[in-house]
Design a protein around this motif. Structure first.
Motif, PDB file in Angstrom:
ATOM      1  N   PHE A  12      41.939  44.261  45.289  1.00 51.82           N
ATOM      2  CA  PHE A  12      40.907  45.400  44.187  1.00 51.82           C
ATOM      3  C   PHE A  12      40.050  44.315  43.360  1.00 51.82           C
ATOM      4  O   PHE A  12      40.253  43.010  43.085  1.00 51.82           O
ATOM      5  CB  PHE A  12      41.666  45.823  42.930  1.00 51.82           C
ATOM      6  N   CYS A  97      48.147  43.548  42.297  1.00 52.97           N
ATOM      7  CA  CYS A  97      47.984  44.441  41.335  1.00 52.97           C
ATOM      8  C   CYS A  97      48.642  45.089  41.428  1.00 52.97           C
ATOM      9  O   CYS A  97      49.133  45.482  39.847  1.00 52.97           O
ATOM     10  CB  CYS A  97      46.568  45.151  41.889  1.00 52.97           C
ATOM     11  N   SER A 164      51.812  53.584  44.674  1.00 56.53           N
ATOM     12  CA  SER A 164      51.313  52.652  46.083  1.00 56.53           C
ATOM     13  C   SER A 164      51.361  52.829  47.172  1.00 56.53           C
ATOM     14  O   SER A 164      50.806  52.117  47.863  1.00 56.53           O
ATOM     15  CB  SER A 164      52.098  51.188  45.849  1.00 56.53           C
ATOM     16  N   SER A 172      36.238  49.621  46.046  1.00 58.06           N
ATOM     17  CA  SER A 172      37.666  48.557  44.971  1.00 58.06           C
ATOM     18  C   SER A 172      38.046  47.783  43.702  1.00 58.06           C
ATOM     19  O   SER A 172      38.466  47.279  43.163  1.00 58.06           O
ATOM     20  CB  SER A 172      38.058  47.707  46.355  1.00 58.06           C
ATOM     21  N   ILE A 174      38.325  48.156  40.029  1.00 57.64           N
ATOM     22  CA  ILE A 174      38.800  48.711  38.960  1.00 57.64           C
ATOM     23  C   ILE A 174      37.511  48.410  37.805  1.00 57.64           C
ATOM     24  O   ILE A 174      37.971  47.287  37.471  1.00 57.64           O
ATOM     25  CB  ILE A 174      40.120  48.720  38.907  1.00 57.64           C
ATOM     26  N   CYS A 179      45.311  46.982  36.096  1.00 58.29           N
ATOM     27  CA  CYS A 179      46.302  47.385  36.865  1.00 58.29           C
ATOM     28  C   CYS A 179      46.950  48.474  36.091  1.00 58.29           C
ATOM     29  O   CYS A 179      47.865  49.057  36.693  1.00 58.29           O
ATOM     30  CB  CYS A 179      46.453  46.835  38.029  1.00 58.29           C
ATOM     31  N   THR A 181      47.833  52.210  35.626  1.00 63.67           N
ATOM     32  CA  THR A 181      48.567  52.979  36.357  1.00 63.67           C
ATOM     33  C   THR A 181      46.816  54.717  36.639  1.00 63.67           C
ATOM     34  O   THR A 181      46.347  54.268  38.007  1.00 63.67           O
ATOM     35  CB  THR A 181      48.717  54.495  36.495  1.00 63.67           C
ATOM     36  N   VAL A 184      43.689  52.672  38.518  1.00 62.13           N
ATOM     37  CA  VAL A 184      43.922  52.482  40.295  1.00 62.13           C
ATOM     38  C   VAL A 184      43.553  53.648  40.558  1.00 62.13           C
ATOM     39  O   VAL A 184      43.604  54.030  41.385  1.00 62.13           O
ATOM     40  CB  VAL A 184      44.731  51.772  40.160  1.00 62.13           C
TER      41      VAL A 184
END
Length: 314
Positions: A12, A97, A164, A172, A174, A179, A181, A184
């Protein structure tokens, strides 16, 4: 693994504050200072409580655990964020990540429950002072601390494993500093409706249960304080509880805004700033809140400092 079969994204890109390149250098300097002060302040509390025998009581041992959590959550977020600021944006591998996401959830969840147990400890100490040694004995203390860390571990494990498992097939980038939740999840190329229901419900329970425990505890504490005949006793009790309430307001307020927000509720830049309050501001201020408002901790710190000076003198 399911992720490996369905995800084409292997890394990412964290964008951070790349929309404001002229501020990157200034932000890097400010956040670096905050990070170092956070590490020093919390390390001092951890060491002082370890070395001073008189502080080996539940109130200060809870505080010691809180400082460990604060140092940990800062160490998970800050180094990566400083890298993002120094490069305007930076790449982070898929595994790294989700490892960061796991530890943010783990330590964040642990702090939620620790703050709740600290409120219960103050409730027992102020409302039942004679029975306090029996109510908050070593066995109960260990159960509360272990339970807080275990629930944090379960939160991190369940939520990170589920996120995940979603396929990530691009883009990709962010648009965040870490990272988290929600950030992502926006990149998942699958229906996340059921996870969002779970996450919303779970977050309400994780935030609201400890918060309701704190509110109920402090309502009882307030009535108990008002009944105290001694003005000095009332002032001391208010001072002790004010520290905890300040920390609670900072942490629960910003955490709830981050994890209970709607997708379109805030601008992208606001979404980046809100997590900084509980990942940056709360760990920085907790040592100041608890040490400056706590005479016993200040006395222990002065005592250890004088002992160190005496050793160097002789």
């Amino acid at each position: 693994m399911k992720r490996q079969n369905q995800s084409s994204v292997v890394e990412f890109i964290l964008l951070g504050f790349s929309n404001f390149p002229e501020l990157q250098g200034q932000l890097f300097g400010i956040f670096l200072i905050i990070y170092l002060l956070t590490l020093i302040g919390n390390a001092v509390i951890i060491v002082v409580i370890c070395l001073e025998q008189s502080l080996h009581v539940p109130m200060y041992l809870f505080l010691q655990n809180l400082s460990v959590v604060d140092v940990s959550i800062s160490a998970v977020i800050m180094p990566e964020m400083l890298m993002v600021l120094s490069n305007e944006k930076t790449s982070i591998s898929f595994v790294s990540c989700f490892a960061q996401m796991y530890f943010i959830l783990f330590f964040g969840g642990t702090e939620c429950f620790l703050l709740g147990t600290m409120a219960y400890d103050r409730f027992a100490a102020i409302c039942s002072p004679l029975n306090y040694p029996m109510i908050m004995n070593k066995r109960v203390f260990m159960k509360l601390v272990t339970g807080s860390w275990t629930l944090g571990f379960m939160l991190g494990t369940v939520q990170t494993t589920w996120v995940s498992s979603f396929p990530f097939c691009g883009p990709s980038e962010i648009n965040h500093i870490s990272c988290e939740t929600p950030a992502v999840l926006e990149l998942a190329c699958a229906d996340t409706f059921f996870f969002e229901i779970y996450a919303f419900t779970g977050t309400i329970l994780i935030i609201m249960l400890p918060f309701m425990l704190i509110i109920l505890s402090y309502i009882r504490i307030l009535f108990a304080i008002l009944k105290m005949p001694s003005t000095t006793g009332r002032q001391r009790a208010f001072s002790t509880c004010a520290s905890h309430l300040t920390s609670v307001t900072l942490f629960y307020g910003t955490a709830s805004m981050t994890y209970l927000q709607s997708k379109s509720g805030y601008s992208p830049e606001t979404k980046k700033l809100m997590p900084l309050s509980y990942s940056l501001l709360t760990p920085l201020l907790n040592p100041l809140i608890y040490s400056l408002r706590n005479s016993e901790l200040k006395r222990a710190l002065i005592k250890l400092w004088r002992r160190k000076v005496d050793l160097h003198t002789f």
